[in-house]
Design an enzyme around this catalytic site. Structure first.
Site, PDB file in Angstrom:
ATOM      1  N   HIS A 496       0.806  -1.224   0.000  1.00  0.00           N
ATOM      2  CA  HIS A 496       0.000   0.000   0.000  1.00  0.00           C
ATOM      3  C   HIS A 496       0.839   1.273   0.000  1.00  0.00           C
ATOM      4  O   HIS A 496       0.303   2.378  -0.001  1.00  0.00           O
ATOM      5  CB  HIS A 496      -0.926  -0.021   1.234  1.00  0.00           C
ATOM      6  CG  HIS A 496      -2.085   0.903   1.137  1.00  0.00           C
ATOM      7  ND1 HIS A 496      -2.321   1.920   2.048  1.00  0.00           N
ATOM      8  CD2 HIS A 496      -3.095   0.978   0.241  1.00  0.00           C
ATOM      9  CE1 HIS A 496      -3.422   2.561   1.725  1.00  0.00           C
ATOM     10  NE2 HIS A 496      -3.917   2.018   0.630  1.00  0.00           N
ATOM     11  N   LYS A 498       3.042   4.458  -1.206  1.00  0.00           N
ATOM     12  CA  LYS A 498       3.028   5.345  -2.374  1.00  0.00           C
ATOM     13  C   LYS A 498       4.334   6.140  -2.352  1.00  0.00           C
ATOM     14  O   LYS A 498       4.474   7.095  -1.604  1.00  0.00           O
ATOM     15  CB  LYS A 498       1.841   6.311  -2.336  1.00  0.00           C
ATOM     16  CG  LYS A 498       0.465   5.615  -2.297  1.00  0.00           C
ATOM     17  CD  LYS A 498      -0.044   5.412  -0.897  1.00  0.00           C
ATOM     18  CE  LYS A 498      -1.505   5.008  -0.851  1.00  0.00           C
ATOM     19  NZ  LYS A 498      -1.867   3.799  -1.559  1.00  0.00           N
ATOM     20  N   ASP A 503      17.009   9.868  -7.330  1.00  0.00           N
ATOM     21  CA  ASP A 503      18.450   9.989  -7.069  1.00  0.00           C
ATOM     22  C   ASP A 503      18.812   9.829  -5.603  1.00  0.00           C
ATOM     23  O   ASP A 503      19.844  10.318  -5.154  1.00  0.00           O
ATOM     24  CB  ASP A 503      18.979  11.337  -7.577  1.00  0.00           C
ATOM     25  CG  ASP A 503      18.924  11.442  -9.097  1.00  0.00           C
ATOM     26  OD1 ASP A 503      18.841  10.395  -9.749  1.00  0.00           O
ATOM     27  OD2 ASP A 503      18.960  12.568  -9.610  1.00  0.00           O
ATOM     28  N   HIS A 958      -8.770  10.827   1.463  1.00  0.00           N
ATOM     29  CA  HIS A 958      -7.808   9.747   1.288  1.00  0.00           C
ATOM     30  C   HIS A 958      -6.500  10.034   2.028  1.00  0.00           C
ATOM     31  O   HIS A 958      -5.577   9.227   2.030  1.00  0.00           O
ATOM     32  CB  HIS A 958      -7.531   9.545  -0.204  1.00  0.00           C
ATOM     33  CG  HIS A 958      -6.837   8.257  -0.526  1.00  0.00           C
ATOM     34  ND1 HIS A 958      -5.483   8.185  -0.817  1.00  0.00           N
ATOM     35  CD2 HIS A 958      -7.299   6.992  -0.607  1.00  0.00           C
ATOM     36  CE1 HIS A 958      -5.148   6.933  -1.065  1.00  0.00           C
ATOM     37  NE2 HIS A 958      -6.228   6.176  -0.948  1.00  0.00           N
ATOM     38  N   LYS A 960      -3.830  10.498   5.060  1.00  0.00           N
ATOM     39  CA  LYS A 960      -3.531   9.699   6.251  1.00  0.00           C
ATOM     40  C   LYS A 960      -2.589  10.507   7.127  1.00  0.00           C
ATOM     41  O   LYS A 960      -1.371  10.292   7.134  1.00  0.00           O
ATOM     42  CB  LYS A 960      -2.871   8.370   5.869  1.00  0.00           C
ATOM     43  CG  LYS A 960      -3.730   7.448   4.984  1.00  0.00           C
ATOM     44  CD  LYS A 960      -3.455   7.633   3.551  1.00  0.00           C
ATOM     45  CE  LYS A 960      -4.032   6.554   2.660  1.00  0.00           C
ATOM     46  NZ  LYS A 960      -5.413   6.238   2.796  1.00  0.00           N
ATOM     47  N   ASP A 965      -1.184  18.878  18.726  1.00  0.00           N
ATOM     48  CA  ASP A 965      -0.777  20.101  19.434  1.00  0.00           C
ATOM     49  C   ASP A 965      -0.069  21.112  18.538  1.00  0.00           C
ATOM     50  O   ASP A 965       0.712  21.938  19.021  1.00  0.00           O
ATOM     51  CB  ASP A 965       0.131  19.760  20.622  1.00  0.00           C
ATOM     52  CG  ASP A 965      -0.584  18.965  21.698  1.00  0.00           C
ATOM     53  OD1 ASP A 965      -1.827  19.079  21.780  1.00  0.00           O
ATOM     54  OD2 ASP A 965       0.079  18.225  22.447  1.00  0.00           O
TER      55      ASP A 965
END
Length: 1157
Positions: A496, A498, A503, A958, A960, A965
């Site tokens: 999952h 991404k 480089d 979508h 996450k 604080d």
């Protein structure tokens, strides 16, 4: 003999090295004449210094037993070896033999040439010496004399037989004699690059590659696990005799190269392509016998006293059941043989030191149980930059890919080759992902793409199509899909992550896949007719329809005149420096594991090596120490381009861009500086013009810039290195391409400007900040570590970083299940003082005692809220999630059981049943529960085309992220559910960023410091969700005070929800409690409208209302003008009377419930 001194800075500790015979008969006869660049290891002459001379016994005056501790220096590398006089004798013998053979060969060539000149050479056979170099030998050149390559025997004689005298004088004379002899053969590039000398010096083609870290131990070893390597017999034998069985049991001779964090096995020191890579990773906490943590390497006792072996447990590699290999707990055991017990001990000590020693300590778990060490605590060049929504991130990724020089790593759950990274797509054809990669591949950039191999019956992402398309681009594009479901038995879990890594210097991490449907702006448009922004299947709404085929991507899947697209909200992050290399290390682990499983014998798919340092890459020229002069900075300037913005309902302050310097025009420090450094290749960069010393492996070092920072981008007319940042803003129309060395990094201030204040560029001193106009279609935040090579400006931020992940045996081949993401969530929640803000695609978690849901994010939230309640302190938790799961099917359809199942687990977590947080809090706190925790979603509206119907759709959350604080931010790919957090299921990666430099803010009505990165990210997110303009930003500066939480946040969500309900009666709704009520509701609106979407997303042409008994009609858009931003309340009572779990006549009933949570 006493063990050798610790090698300062190199991290290796070479202990006693016993005398070994080196007869010339087993020496490979290779020319040390002038050879092509590709066969050279040394490009300049190394230096050698005799540090000390010792003897095993003070009473033994035999000169052949003297041991010399020799320190070698080459460019920025330094290492020490222990050599005996006998070693030098055998080396000298081999070099002399080589010189004689070459002289004979040269004479033969001269005779042959003379015969050919007189016309008889074509038919005359010339007798060649039997010891002629083999086929690997580089062709000889004839522009040098043999005399220049010869090493006089008189130089070696004093070493073998020094003048007699007292012990001290003998040692001193031997030291002088050895120094003189070393100076002879180290003073000739041809001799130094011979195989005999390279073996003596323990060097190879990987030794001096700066990106792999300092030089550690190297030598020939014997291995058995590799496929047969075609070599001559004398190379394969481990001893000169034929009657011992050790030469006939498939053991092979390879060159082992130890680096900080991995061990590489090469076929030959002159061949940099690895046969195998052992990447160090977390070891088990115990060996099972209560004797503490396992060692990375240990000595093995064997029956044959002539065999000496050590065993390495590779914690992430392929299991092997062949003889002599031990298989335990998913570890890969590799046996290595050396010629003596002393050499085995050397290797054991060196390998354990490389894998266990701080600061990295790859075999020890770090905070949260993470594989990655803390970053940004010192001046290590760590940088981070956030992006909200697809446009910002995709444009940054496109720019980074365009500037790639060496290699690109791409890892995704779904990757679409035809994705446009810049819009409008018609005017940015070259920004299509496959076109970008093709252009770089043709330039020689190596591209590695790691795709999730889905279960085709469950998902329609068609990774086979993506792989085929990518492989057709160019031979420099390598693609792997993983896992193989049948062979691995993994059907339920997915890869999952991404990731885009360029480089090894910049990586992009977060929630955005490079696939259709993800590109968006903060405006979150629902329509695009005619197509300008979202071509073909990129006009995407998985709630309505998932394409069955991706062959014709430019063909629409949805009728744009009838159905809205589903807007997409996401957060992504760019990382520079050590955190980037930690992420790249994760990719390398996964790639190598997949390669060993999927294509172990496919030569076109190489094994990868993790990089250790950020340096001037090898493809940009020779690595040098740098001292950048101001005049060079002033003379190197380039233009930059202005990112166009789309129209929006709100606008934000210009954002400064930071650009690094170019790597050319650099001066090297004097030689004395080089000699004083223990390891001149370090992880920590520094400012230009400054050399900063700091501790590395307990040694004093001289710093080498990781990324030379020359040629800042700025307007030539306004460049002023000595001035302060001007508040004046100058227009700069028609900006061209981005800085050709590196992607700009951007920083956002705390204030929001109106649209007419954007589009300005101002001079930036000293950091070359480029002020970029940003309407609210996207927001970009910036932070970086103090004294990084990106020169800080007045808005810089000091941070610490921690890369966290979820991996296990099936996903990355690790011996340990790593759930550092889960641990980080729970720890941060527990330590939160004032508020927690969460955005996530899912929210499925369990309380203590829940035997079904195993992650404890919910328990941590419950405990923290109860502590605040008991302490009578204000504490807020705000959670934003999708209104509905983003899967196809109407909620009452027979094929939508998976949608309902996910809803069941989310409502079970939030408000339904004894395991829900709201019910448990209500039992103690009562109605005031919503003062502590509340749930929200996002929704957008607009016309499908000019004059067309008014439509609405949820904005699919979508992202996450978690902000705590206003000082700590967690960004990654992991959802809040068991799949993402347990570590043994889906593989995930993220980063925890903790602000160390604070800015003035408020918390709970009182002045309080807030972190610049976290605070600016929250302000941007809330401004987008609330639709704030101009000076309204101050309304949300304090996230917990009632005037923000109640009067702005909650009030806006409540008002927006009521308006959407009045105009669309859309689903989900708190007014619909059962499937029967939903069917009735859907039937009424379908009859009224004639056509609507799957979630009632179309408005009637006229709205009817009653005012004092009189019916009035109003345009839907007129009513919707009162909507601010996208925030709506999450419908807690939706389907409250239904059991949403799959039933026996649905296929999902027979699937494991773990699939859904």
């Amino acid at each position: 003999m006493a063990s050798e001194e610790g090698i300062s800075g190199a991290g290796a500790r070479y202990i006693q090295m016993q005398s070994e015979p080196m007869p010339s008969m087993i020496s490979s006869f290779f020319s040390f004449r002038q050879s092509p660049e590709s066969t050279r290891i040394f490009e300049e002459l190394p230096k050698a210094t005799i540090v000390s001379v010792s003897r095993p016994d003070a009473s033994d005056i035999s000169p052949m037993l003297l041991s010399y501790t020799i320190e070698f220096r080459y460019q920025q590398f330094k290492w020490r070896l222990i050599r005996k006089a006998s070693h030098v004798f055998y080396l000298h013998f081999a070099l002399k033999k080589r010189a004689i053979i070459e002289e004979i060969h040269e004479k033969q060539e001269q005779v042959k040439e003379w015969l050919q000149n007189i016309g008889i050479g074509e038919h005359t056979a010339v007798v060649h010496d039997d010891d002629e170099p083999d086929e690997e030998t580089v062709p000889l050149h004839h522009d040098e004399s043999v005399k220049n390559r010869d090493v006089p025997s008189s130089a070696a004689l004093p070493i073998i037989r020094p003048a007699l005298g007292r012990q001290h004088s003998v040692s001193e004379k031997a030291k002088v004699a050895m120094q003189g002899y070393l100076n002879l053969f180290l003073g000739n590039l041809d001799i130094v690059n011979s195989r005999e000398v390279c073996k003596f010096l323990e060097v190879s083609k990987l030794s001096f590659s700066p990106e792999y870290g300092p030089k550690l131990k190297e030598d020939y070893v014997m291995v058995k696990h590799l496929p047969k390597i075609p070599k001559d017999d004398d190379i394969k034998k481990c001893c000169p005799c034929n009657w011992l069985s050790c030469c006939n049991d498939n053991w092979q001779k390879v060159w082992a190269v130890l680096k900080p964090g991995f061990l590489a096995l090469l076929e030959d020191p002159f061949n940099p392509q690895p046969l195998d890579i052992i990447v160090f990773d977390l070891l088990p906490a115990s060996d099972g016998n209560g004797e503490g943590r396992l060692s990375l390497a240990k000595e093995i006792k064997e029956r044959n006293p002539l065999r000496h072996a050590l065993k390495m447990d590779e914690v992430h590699s392929l299991t092997d059941n062949r003889k002599f290999l031990k298989v335990t707990c998913g570890n890969r055991s590799i046996r290595l043989r050396a010629k003596s017990s002393a050499k085995v001990k050397d290797w054991v000590a060196a390998i354990n030191d490389a894998g266990l020693r701080p600061p990295e300590g790859w075999c020890h778990p770090h905070r949260f149980g993470s594989f990655a060490p803390p970053r940004g605590l010192s001046e290590d060049g760590s940088l981070a930059q956030w992006f909200v929504d697809g446009r910002a991130a995709f444009e940054a990724i496109a720019s980074a890919i365009e500037e790639a020089k060496s290699e690109i790593f791409i890892c995704g759950w779904w990757v679409c080759p035809e994705l446009y990274l810049r819009r409008p797509f018609q005017s940015h054809a070259s920004s299509r992902l496959d076109a970008l990669l093709e252009a770089k591949a043709k330039q020689g950039v190596q591209i590695y793409i790691l795709l999730y191999k889905e279960v085709a019956l469950a998902l329609k992402i068609n990774s086979v199509y993506s792989k085929r398309k990518f492989l057709s681009i160019h031979e420099n594009v390598k693609v792997l899909r993983y896992p193989d479901h049948f062979s691995t038995g993994v059907y339920l879990w997915s890869h999952h992550e991404k990731l885009v890594i360029v480089d090894n210097q910049i990586c992009f991490i977060g929630g955005l896949d490079l696939c259709f449907g993800r590109y968006d702006t903060s405006e979150h448009k629902v329509g695009d007719q005619p197509p300008l922004i979202w071509p073909g299947k990129d006009y995407y709404n998985p709630r309505e329809s998932e394409p069955n085929s991706w062959e014709d991507t430019m063909k629409d899947e949805l009728d744009r005149g009838k159905y809205p697209r589903m807007p997409w909200h996401d957060v992504h992050c760019a990382l520079w420096g050590p955190p980037c290399r930690d992420v790249a290390r994760h990719f390398v682990q996964r790639w190598n594991y997949a390669k060993r499983n999927k294509a172990p014998n496919e030569q076109a798919i190489p094994l990868l090596m993790p990089q250790h340092h950020m340096v001037i890459p090898h493809y940009m020229g020779k690595s040098r120490e740098m001292d950048v002069e101001k005049k060079n900075v002033e003379n190197k300037c380039e233009d930059f381009k202005q990112i166009d913005s789309l129209s929006s309902r709100s606008s934000f302050q210009d954002i400064p861009l930071l650009l690094p310097q170019e790597p050319d025009g650099l001066d090297s420090p004097n030689e004395e500086s080089k000699l004083n450094s223990s390891v001149n290749l370090l992880d920590q960069p520094t400012r230009a013009n400054k050399s900063i010393s700091f501790s590395f492996r307990k040694s004093k070092t001289e710093l080498v810039l990781d990324m030379p920072m020359k040629g800042f981008v700025d307007d030539l007319d306004t460049l002023d290195l000595k001035g302060k940042m001007s508040s004046d803003v100058m227009a700069q129309p028609g900006m061209r391409t981005l800085h050709r060395e590196w992607w700009e990094t951007q920083e956002r201030g705390n204030q929001v400007l109106s649209a007419d204040e954007t589009g300005q560029v101002g001079p930036c001193i000293p950091c070359r900040c480029q002020y970029l106009p940003l309407s609210s279609q996207f927001y970009i935040g910036f932070l970086h570590a103090k004294n990084s090579p990106f020169q800080p400006c007045q808005h810089s931020a000091v941070l610490s970083f921690r890369v966290i992940r979820s991996v296990s045996q099936w996903s990355a081949g690790t011996s340990q299940v790593e759930d550092s993401t889960h641990n980080a969530y729970c720890s941060l929640i527990e330590k939160a003082e004032h508020f927690i803000y969460i955005e996530n695609q899912f929210f499925i978690s369990g309380l203590s005692g829940d035997e079904i849901i195993r992650n404890r994010v919910l328990e941590a939230l419950y405990r923290r809220i109860m502590r605040a309640y008991n302490d009578k302190k204000c504490f807020r938790v705000i959670i934003v999630i999708p209104l509905l799961p983003g899967f196809q099917g109407g909620l009452d359809d027979g094929g939508a059981a998976s949608v309902r199942a996910i809803m069941h687990w989310q409502y079970r977590t939030i408000c339904r049943g004894n395991n829900s947080i709201l019910q448990n809090l209500y039992e103690v706190i009562g109605p005031k529960t919503h003062d502590y925790i509340s749930f929200y979603g996002l929704r957008a509206y607009g016309r499908l085309f000019d004059g067309g119907p008014v439509a609405s759709s949820q904005v699919y959350v979508h992202s996450k992220i978690m902000i705590v604080d206003d000082c700590t931010t967690l960004i990654g790919s992991a959802n809040i559910n068991d799949r993402s957090l347990l570590g043994s299921r889906d593989s995930e990666i993220g980063v925890l960023i903790e602000d160390k430099e604070l800015t003035d803010s408020y918390m709970g009505g009182r002045p309080r410091k807030a972190g610049k990165f976290s605070h600016s990210l929250r302000l941007s997110l809330w401004s987008e969700h609330l639709g704030l303009r101009g000076g309204d930003i101050d309304q949300i500066n304090d996230p917990v005070v009632d005037s923000t939480y109640r009067d702005v946040w909650m009030a806006t969500a409540k008002t927006n929800s009521a308006i959407y309900q009045d105009v669309f009666s859309c689903i989900p709704s708190d007014l619909i409690h059962s499937r029967a009520a939903m069917r009735q509701h859907m039937a009424i609106w379908k009859e009224k409208l004639g056509h609507t979407t799957i979630d009632l997303g179309l408005a009637p042409t006229k709205l009817e209302s009653y005012d004092n008994g009189d019916m009035k009609t109003v345009e839907p858009m007129e009513r919707l003008d009162a909507v601010k931003g996208h925030l709506v309340s999450f419908p807690l009572d939706f389907m409250c009377k239904e059991d949403l779990r799959p039933v026996f006549n649905e296929s999902e009933y027979y699937a494991s419930p773990q699939v859904f949570h």
